[in-house]
Design a protein around this motif. Structure first.
Motif, PDB file in Angstrom:
ATOM      1  N   ALA A   1      10.899  -0.424 -20.472  1.00  0.00           N
ATOM      2  CA  ALA A   1      11.531  -1.060 -21.631  1.00  0.00           C
ATOM      3  C   ALA A   1      12.797  -0.309 -22.045  1.00  0.00           C
ATOM      4  CB  ALA A   1      10.554  -1.126 -22.793  1.00  0.00           C
ATOM      5  N   ASP A   2      12.731   1.032 -22.055  1.00  0.00           N
ATOM      6  CA  ASP A   2      13.912   1.828 -22.410  1.00  0.00           C
ATOM      7  C   ASP A   2      15.004   1.672 -21.368  1.00  0.00           C
ATOM      8  OD1 ASP A   2      12.975   2.780 -24.795  1.00  0.00           O
ATOM      9  OD2 ASP A   2      12.281   4.705 -24.007  1.00  0.00           O
ATOM     10  N   LEU A   3      14.614   1.593 -20.092  1.00  0.00           N
ATOM     11  CA  LEU A   3      15.601   1.406 -19.027  1.00  0.00           C
ATOM     12  C   LEU A   3      16.359   0.097 -19.233  1.00  0.00           C
ATOM     13  CD1 LEU A   3      16.939   2.015 -16.304  1.00  0.00           C
ATOM     14  CD2 LEU A   3      14.970   0.920 -15.194  1.00  0.00           C
ATOM     15  N   ARG A   4      15.639  -0.970 -19.466  1.00  0.00           N
ATOM     16  CA  ARG A   4      16.299  -2.261 -19.667  1.00  0.00           C
ATOM     17  C   ARG A   4      17.207  -2.224 -20.897  1.00  0.00           C
ATOM     18  NH1 ARG A   4      13.145  -7.609 -17.967  1.00  0.00           N
ATOM     19  NH2 ARG A   4      15.182  -8.322 -18.684  1.00  0.00           N
ATOM     20  N   TYR A   5      16.760  -1.547 -21.928  1.00  0.00           N
ATOM     21  CA  TYR A   5      17.550  -1.493 -23.153  1.00  0.00           C
ATOM     22  C   TYR A   5      18.893  -0.803 -22.917  1.00  0.00           C
ATOM     23  CZ  TYR A   5      19.024  -0.434 -27.885  1.00  0.00           C
ATOM     24  OH  TYR A   5      19.762  -0.327 -29.044  1.00  0.00           O
ATOM     25  N   VAL A   6      18.866   0.373 -22.294  1.00  0.00           N
ATOM     26  CA  VAL A   6      20.114   1.117 -22.116  1.00  0.00           C
ATOM     27  C   VAL A   6      21.044   0.419 -21.138  1.00  0.00           C
ATOM     28  CG1 VAL A   6      19.086   3.343 -22.729  1.00  0.00           C
ATOM     29  CG2 VAL A   6      19.085   2.631 -20.336  1.00  0.00           C
ATOM     30  N   VAL A   7      20.477  -0.259 -20.137  1.00  0.00           N
ATOM     31  CA  VAL A   7      21.305  -0.974 -19.170  1.00  0.00           C
ATOM     32  C   VAL A   7      21.934  -2.213 -19.800  1.00  0.00           C
ATOM     33  CG1 VAL A   7      21.247  -2.315 -17.044  1.00  0.00           C
ATOM     34  CG2 VAL A   7      20.105  -0.103 -17.135  1.00  0.00           C
ATOM     35  N   GLU A   8      21.116  -2.998 -20.499  1.00  0.00           N
ATOM     36  CA  GLU A   8      21.614  -4.241 -21.078  1.00  0.00           C
ATOM     37  C   GLU A   8      22.604  -4.011 -22.212  1.00  0.00           C
ATOM     38  OE1 GLU A   8      18.157  -6.448 -22.125  1.00  0.00           O
ATOM     39  OE2 GLU A   8      17.585  -6.854 -20.036  1.00  0.00           O
ATOM     40  N   ASN A   9      22.594  -2.805 -22.789  1.00  0.00           N
ATOM     41  CA  ASN A   9      23.507  -2.500 -23.888  1.00  0.00           C
ATOM     42  C   ASN A   9      24.636  -1.559 -23.468  1.00  0.00           C
ATOM     43  OD1 ASN A   9      22.352  -3.664 -26.631  1.00  0.00           O
ATOM     44  ND2 ASN A   9      20.606  -3.023 -25.387  1.00  0.00           N
ATOM     45  N   ASP A  10      24.920  -1.531 -22.166  1.00  0.00           N
ATOM     46  CA  ASP A  10      26.057  -0.763 -21.631  1.00  0.00           C
ATOM     47  C   ASP A  10      25.971   0.737 -21.898  1.00  0.00           C
ATOM     48  OD1 ASP A  10      27.517  -2.530 -20.185  1.00  0.00           O
ATOM     49  OD2 ASP A  10      28.844  -3.130 -21.815  1.00  0.00           O
ATOM     50  N   ARG A  11      24.771   1.250 -22.009  1.00  0.00           N
ATOM     51  CA  ARG A  11      24.616   2.689 -22.221  1.00  0.00           C
ATOM     52  C   ARG A  11      24.300   3.427 -20.924  1.00  0.00           C
ATOM     53  NH1 ARG A  11      21.003   2.871 -27.678  1.00  0.00           N
ATOM     54  NH2 ARG A  11      21.169   5.121 -27.349  1.00  0.00           N
ATOM     55  N   LEU A  12      24.029   2.677 -19.864  1.00  0.00           N
ATOM     56  CA  LEU A  12      23.835   3.244 -18.535  1.00  0.00           C
ATOM     57  C   LEU A  12      24.366   2.246 -17.519  1.00  0.00           C
ATOM     58  CD1 LEU A  12      22.667   5.434 -16.629  1.00  0.00           C
ATOM     59  CD2 LEU A  12      20.520   4.122 -16.629  1.00  0.00           C
ATOM     60  N   THR A  13      25.345   2.675 -16.735  1.00  0.00           N
ATOM     61  CA  THR A  13      25.945   1.811 -15.720  1.00  0.00           C
ATOM     62  C   THR A  13      25.227   1.984 -14.389  1.00  0.00           C
ATOM     63  OG1 THR A  13      28.119   1.929 -16.783  1.00  0.00           O
ATOM     64  CG2 THR A  13      28.059   1.270 -14.467  1.00  0.00           C
ATOM     65  N   LEU A  14      24.806   0.876 -13.809  1.00  0.00           N
ATOM     66  CA  LEU A  14      24.135   0.903 -12.514  1.00  0.00           C
ATOM     67  C   LEU A  14      25.114   0.502 -11.414  1.00  0.00           C
ATOM     68  CD1 LEU A  14      20.681  -0.698 -13.393  1.00  0.00           C
ATOM     69  CD2 LEU A  14      21.352   1.712 -13.386  1.00  0.00           C
ATOM     70  N   SER A  15      24.942   1.112 -10.270  1.00  0.00           N
ATOM     71  CA  SER A  15      25.871   0.910  -9.163  1.00  0.00           C
ATOM     72  C   SER A  15      25.110   0.575  -7.897  1.00  0.00           C
ATOM     73  CB  SER A  15      26.717   2.174  -8.958  1.00  0.00           C
ATOM     74  OG  SER A  15      27.321   2.590 -10.169  1.00  0.00           O
ATOM     75  N   VAL A  16      25.872   0.294  -6.848  1.00  0.00           N
ATOM     76  CA  VAL A  16      25.288  -0.015  -5.550  1.00  0.00           C
ATOM     77  C   VAL A  16      26.225   0.495  -4.466  1.00  0.00           C
ATOM     78  CG1 VAL A  16      26.358  -2.298  -5.374  1.00  0.00           C
ATOM     79  CG2 VAL A  16      24.200  -1.860  -4.184  1.00  0.00           C
ATOM     80  N   ARG A  17      25.667   0.845  -3.327  1.00  0.00           N
ATOM     81  CA  ARG A  17      26.463   1.347  -2.206  1.00  0.00           C
ATOM     82  C   ARG A  17      26.877   0.174  -1.321  1.00  0.00           C
ATOM     83  NH1 ARG A  17      26.972   6.093   1.127  1.00  0.00           N
ATOM     84  NH2 ARG A  17      28.788   5.611   2.396  1.00  0.00           N
ATOM     85  N   ILE A  18      28.160   0.082  -1.034  1.00  0.00           N
ATOM     86  CA  ILE A  18      28.687  -0.936  -0.122  1.00  0.00           C
ATOM     87  C   ILE A  18      29.047  -0.258   1.195  1.00  0.00           C
ATOM     88  CG2 ILE A  18      30.531  -2.605   0.299  1.00  0.00           C
ATOM     89  CD1 ILE A  18      28.659  -3.501  -1.884  1.00  0.00           C
ATOM     90  N   TYR A  19      28.564  -0.814   2.275  1.00  0.00           N
ATOM     91  CA  TYR A  19      28.820  -0.251   3.602  1.00  0.00           C
ATOM     92  C   TYR A  19      29.793  -1.143   4.376  1.00  0.00           C
ATOM     93  CZ  TYR A  19      24.656   2.582   2.686  1.00  0.00           C
ATOM     94  OH  TYR A  19      23.743   3.428   2.138  1.00  0.00           O
ATOM     95  N   GLY A  20      30.968  -0.609   4.683  1.00  0.00           N
ATOM     96  CA  GLY A  20      31.911  -1.257   5.582  1.00  0.00           C
ATOM     97  C   GLY A  20      32.181  -2.724   5.314  1.00  0.00           C
ATOM     98  N   ALA A  21      32.888  -3.014   4.238  1.00  0.00           N
ATOM     99  CA  ALA A  21      33.225  -4.398   3.914  1.00  0.00           C
ATOM    100  C   ALA A  21      34.705  -4.493   3.570  1.00  0.00           C
ATOM    101  CB  ALA A  21      32.382  -4.895   2.745  1.00  0.00           C
ATOM    102  N   CYS A  22      35.308  -5.611   3.911  1.00  0.00           N
ATOM    103  CA  CYS A  22      36.699  -5.849   3.525  1.00  0.00           C
ATOM    104  C   CYS A  22      36.698  -6.349   2.086  1.00  0.00           C
ATOM    105  CB  CYS A  22      37.331  -6.877   4.456  1.00  0.00           C
ATOM    106  SG  CYS A  22      39.109  -7.069   4.186  1.00  0.00           S
ATOM    107  N   MET A  23      37.395  -5.617   1.202  1.00  0.00           N
ATOM    108  CA  MET A  23      37.341  -5.930  -0.217  1.00  0.00           C
ATOM    109  C   MET A  23      38.737  -5.977  -0.823  1.00  0.00           C
ATOM    110  SD  MET A  23      33.974  -3.841  -1.541  1.00  0.00           S
ATOM    111  CE  MET A  23      33.723  -4.991  -2.908  1.00  0.00           C
TER     112      MET A  23
END
Length: 231
Positions: free
Chosen positions: A23-45
């Motif tokens: 519940a705390d995780l969702r709260y901080v993420v949905e309220n811009d208090r924790l930014t989540l990221s992802v790794r992109i492998y070899g893509a034209c961007m």
């Protein structure tokens, strides 16, 4: 922060370190208090920024197109959908400075699920400094071995079992990983006479609590778990 200097961390390893509820995780993420990221492998961007025009508002202005391998931040809408349905098909991302990033091919996307989520190192430091105390956590809490991830696998243990694992974890951190079963059972406050009895609810417990080679009755914690929980 662990034994290896990292530019980013898997989300679930940090959740275990912070002892953060879902519940705390969702709260901080949905309220811009924790930014989540992802790794992109070899893509034209395509990368770009936004310019504000009187008639059109914020207009995207591309400034570079190249092959990319690295970390990008998820949009709030993508994160929200991921938490709601377990997966999101993402094609638009952000950089830490607010610039946008998107695939050159308009039909290209990445299917992202929970295990793909990471947190950049600078974001981790910021979150621990600015947010954990507000959530009542202060300094990161000791790992909770009742429920944790190791790789892609979710492990769940009883309170008593978790105490024994915690005992082995602390012993490993002191440089004394191998412990006799009697001490382990005492730390767990268990009346059992054998480790196998303590973990009788899990047939796979010996993947986490390992027998010490050549020392009957001695055990140690899976080293990968020690490293993951020390991050």
């Amino acid at each position: 922060m662990g034994r290896i200097k990292k530019d980013y961390h898997e989300l679930d390893e940090l959740i275990a370190r912070w002892n953060l509820s879902e519940a705390d995780l969702r709260y901080v993420v949905e309220n811009d208090r924790l930014t989540l990221s992802v790794r992109i492998y070899g893509a034209c961007m395509i990368f770009g920024t936004y310019e504000v025009e009187d008639d059109w508002g914020a207009v995207p202005v591309p400034y570079k197109e190249c092959w990319f391998d690295g970390i990008v931040d998820l949009t709030r809408s993508a994160v929200y959908q991921l938490f709601e349905v377990g997966e999101v098909r993402a094609a638009d991302f952000f950089l830490p400075n607010g610039d946008f990033a998107r695939f050159s091919n308009p039909d290209e996307y990445r299917a992202i699920c929970r295990k793909n989520l990471v947190v950049r190192e600078d974001e981790r430091i910021k979150f621990e400094r600015e947010e954990l105390s507000e959530l009542g956590h202060g300094e990161p809490s000791p790992p909770d071995f009742r429920r944790f991830f190791l790789g892609d696998d979710l492990w769940e243990f009883t309170e008593m079992q978790a105490r024994s694992i915690s005992f082995l974890y602390e012993a490993a951190k002191r440089g004394e990983p191998e412990q006799h079963c009697r001490k382990i059972l005492e730390a767990a406050c268990s009346a059992s006479e054998k480790i196998g009895h303590l973990f009788s609810t899990r047939n796979d417990w010996q993947e986490i609590v390992l027998k010490a080679p050549g020392r009957r009755g001695w055990y140690y914690l899976e080293p990968r778990l020690v490293v993951a929980m020390s991050c």
